[in-house]
Design a protein around this motif. Sequence first.
Motif, PDB file in Angstrom:
ATOM      1  N   PHE A   1       4.593  -2.769  87.371  1.00 27.05           N
ATOM      2  CA  PHE A   1       4.749  -2.854  85.888  1.00 27.05           C
ATOM      3  C   PHE A   1       5.064  -1.239  85.349  1.00 27.05           C
ATOM      4  O   PHE A   1       5.921  -1.107  84.586  1.00 27.05           O
ATOM      5  N   ASP A   2       4.451  -0.210  86.112  1.00 27.84           N
ATOM      6  CA  ASP A   2       5.037   1.135  85.764  1.00 27.84           C
ATOM      7  C   ASP A   2       6.534   1.563  85.919  1.00 27.84           C
ATOM      8  O   ASP A   2       7.229   2.583  85.562  1.00 27.84           O
ATOM      9  N   LYS A   3       7.016   0.715  86.981  1.00 25.32           N
ATOM     10  CA  LYS A   3       8.519   0.956  87.063  1.00 25.32           C
ATOM     11  C   LYS A   3       9.325   0.435  86.155  1.00 25.32           C
ATOM     12  O   LYS A   3      10.526   0.638  86.008  1.00 25.32           O
ATOM     13  N   VAL A   4       8.868  -0.623  85.144  1.00 23.20           N
ATOM     14  CA  VAL A   4       9.843  -1.089  84.060  1.00 23.20           C
ATOM     15  C   VAL A   4       9.899   0.267  82.838  1.00 23.20           C
ATOM     16  O   VAL A   4       9.045   0.206  82.364  1.00 23.20           O
ATOM     17  N   SER A   5      11.037   0.703  83.044  1.00 18.65           N
ATOM     18  CA  SER A   5      11.122   2.027  82.286  1.00 18.65           C
ATOM     19  C   SER A   5      11.868   1.982  80.865  1.00 18.65           C
ATOM     20  O   SER A   5      12.044   2.526  79.915  1.00 18.65           O
ATOM     21  N   GLU A   6      12.565   0.598  80.691  1.00 15.62           N
ATOM     22  CA  GLU A   6      13.314   0.310  79.504  1.00 15.62           C
ATOM     23  C   GLU A   6      13.648  -0.992  79.188  1.00 15.62           C
ATOM     24  O   GLU A   6      13.396  -2.017  80.224  1.00 15.62           O
TER      25      GLU A   6
ATOM     26  N   ALA B   1       3.865  -2.847  79.684  1.00 14.66           N
ATOM     27  CA  ALA B   1       2.767  -1.794  79.226  1.00 14.66           C
ATOM     28  C   ALA B   1       1.588  -2.528  78.856  1.00 14.66           C
ATOM     29  O   ALA B   1       0.401  -2.291  79.333  1.00 14.66           O
ATOM     30  N   VAL B   2       1.687  -3.656  77.986  1.00 11.82           N
ATOM     31  CA  VAL B   2       0.386  -4.325  77.354  1.00 11.82           C
ATOM     32  C   VAL B   2      -0.181  -5.491  78.581  1.00 11.82           C
ATOM     33  O   VAL B   2      -1.385  -5.511  78.390  1.00 11.82           O
ATOM     34  N   THR B   3       0.616  -5.756  79.572  1.00 12.43           N
ATOM     35  CA  THR B   3       0.146  -6.499  80.566  1.00 12.43           C
ATOM     36  C   THR B   3      -0.810  -5.763  81.694  1.00 12.43           C
ATOM     37  O   THR B   3      -1.787  -6.108  82.026  1.00 12.43           O
ATOM     38  N   SER B   4      -0.391  -4.414  81.740  1.00 12.57           N
ATOM     39  CA  SER B   4      -1.114  -3.674  82.610  1.00 12.57           C
ATOM     40  C   SER B   4      -2.438  -3.380  82.029  1.00 12.57           C
ATOM     41  O   SER B   4      -3.605  -3.204  82.481  1.00 12.57           O
ATOM     42  N   VAL B   5      -2.707  -3.191  80.454  1.00  7.26           N
ATOM     43  CA  VAL B   5      -3.760  -3.078  79.750  1.00  7.26           C
ATOM     44  C   VAL B   5      -4.775  -3.987  79.703  1.00  7.26           C
ATOM     45  O   VAL B   5      -5.841  -4.129  80.210  1.00  7.26           O
ATOM     46  N   SER B   6      -4.127  -5.412  79.631  1.00 12.95           N
ATOM     47  CA  SER B   6      -4.842  -6.813  79.760  1.00 12.95           C
ATOM     48  C   SER B   6      -5.544  -6.822  81.394  1.00 12.95           C
ATOM     49  O   SER B   6      -6.537  -7.378  81.273  1.00 12.95           O
TER      50      SER B   6
END
Length: 584
Positions: free
Chosen positions: A353-358, A366-371
């Motif tokens: 998920f952190d590799k998704v930069s744009e 970003a929100v999937t990471s939080v969830s």
Amino acid sequence: MSILRLFPVLSLVFLVACATAPEQVSTPKASVKPVELANKPLVKKQQKEDKTSLDPDVLFMLLTAELAGQRGQYDVALEGYLEAAKRVHDPRLTERAAMIALYIKDGNKSNEAVSLWLKQDPNNLSARKIAALSALKAGNKQQAVEQLSALLKNDPAGFEKSLFEIAGALQKEGSVPFIYDVMEALSVKHPGQASVYFIQSLLAADMKNQGLAERKVEQALRLQPNWDKALILQAQMAVYSEDYKRAEILLRTDALKYPDNQKFKKMLAQVLIKSAKYEEAGEVYKTLFDNDPKDYESQFSLGLVQLQLDHDGKAEDIFKQLLEQAEWRNQASFYLGKIEEKRDNTENALTWFDKVSEGPFQFEAAVTSVSLLAKGRQFDRAEQRLKVLPSKFPKQKPRIVLIQAELYNQQKQYEKAFNYLTGELKNYPGQEELLYSRALIADRMGKLAVMEADLQKILAKSPDNVEALNALGYSLADKTTRYAEAETYLLHALRLKPDEAVILDSYGWLKYKMGNHHVALDYLQRAYDKQPENEIVAHLAEVLWVSGKKDEARKLFEKAIDDAPDDAYLLNFKNKFLQLDSSK
């Protein structure tokens, strides 16, 4: 159905000019530049061409108009350009006057300028388009037909495009039926124009007249049997009426008849997905990609189909191949993260998920990471990630607010969540998602008046909001004896979504509270069959129990509690019935 959703409408040059201030015109505080035509200052160019031919009065008018335009005094600028255009045979002056008139929405001046423009330059397509647009806006059917006929005569090759542009420009004004009537008159005058019938089909669809839309596209196809846009529209009509079988037949026929046109195959794959025929859709995408190894869109779609089929390994291989293509790297990284999430590999998922930069997947990642962190009860890490999102995604602030409230909710910090949403509603008054979220939390806290008020605010603006109807109906059924009111809301919700599991559950629970156990069991069983989530299990088990079907209730409970031993709904059923029964 919307014209713009069916086919993209290209913008007219003149419409762009109408949507913004005349070019190079700025407010007094901004830097002042000359008003230009053809990328050169109008007055200077005329002076250079013939320094002695320009009447001093006309020169004064142009200078006054140009200065007025720079100061934002567009009415003064319009008068100057229009008066100069009447004295000098220069279509550029008339064009400028017409553009300003359209921008300030002066219909009379616009018609005057366009009329003069066409006299000076009868074959000018932009002038003709503006004249047609003005006539349509004014509701002048005869004039609109005349202008469109002239447009067809002067530019037969570009007529289809012009029709799309004009219809698209007028769509938001709610004049679709009138445009259809104009097109009907135009089709009588020019019966051999397939594009006119095509536009009529789109307009009829916009008016939700499915039968008429289908007849008109068939007329277009009789004139141009090989027209791919019309063939695709015909299939789209079937899709919008949810006749997926017919859409599939049409597209398979078209794909066989025109094997080199990939549009039919791609839409066929989409229809197969709509019909839950994922294996067949995957075969279509695989064929497309095998025939064109650079068709990365079909390769990506194949990966999504494999994911839907739970063929995670195959999907993973496809997405990893797509990492080599820069334009698909972010999408591929996102779904590789989703695959790791399914495998409960949280850290690996976060890495992807952190590799998704744009791009559009960046916020979702970003929100999937939080969830994902919240799901694992790593709330501190979730909060750290959430804190940076408002500055990175300012347009997504309301959704970020909802996520923050949900984090508090998951930690059972209901008071904190309630106060946080109350504060944010001051920044976003009437925002329906925030009102709905606060209503649910208020319900948990026993603030029934707040819950009801928030849901009523939503329904006042959006009376068909299914979520609000269901929430209000269920809460009234569960927490009060206002069963008649609850039934009104829930029946409304059922009419809108008759197969929605949570609504079936709510209505079944209402019937149980009203003492109608037989009907309650029917609705709750249907809800469970569609979506066997724990709250529905608890409701169904309770009604089974009180109906004397204790063994069925116990089996249902035991099956669910093994997977969710800490679920509040299941534990509530256990404490309410099973422990009491075992103590006897």
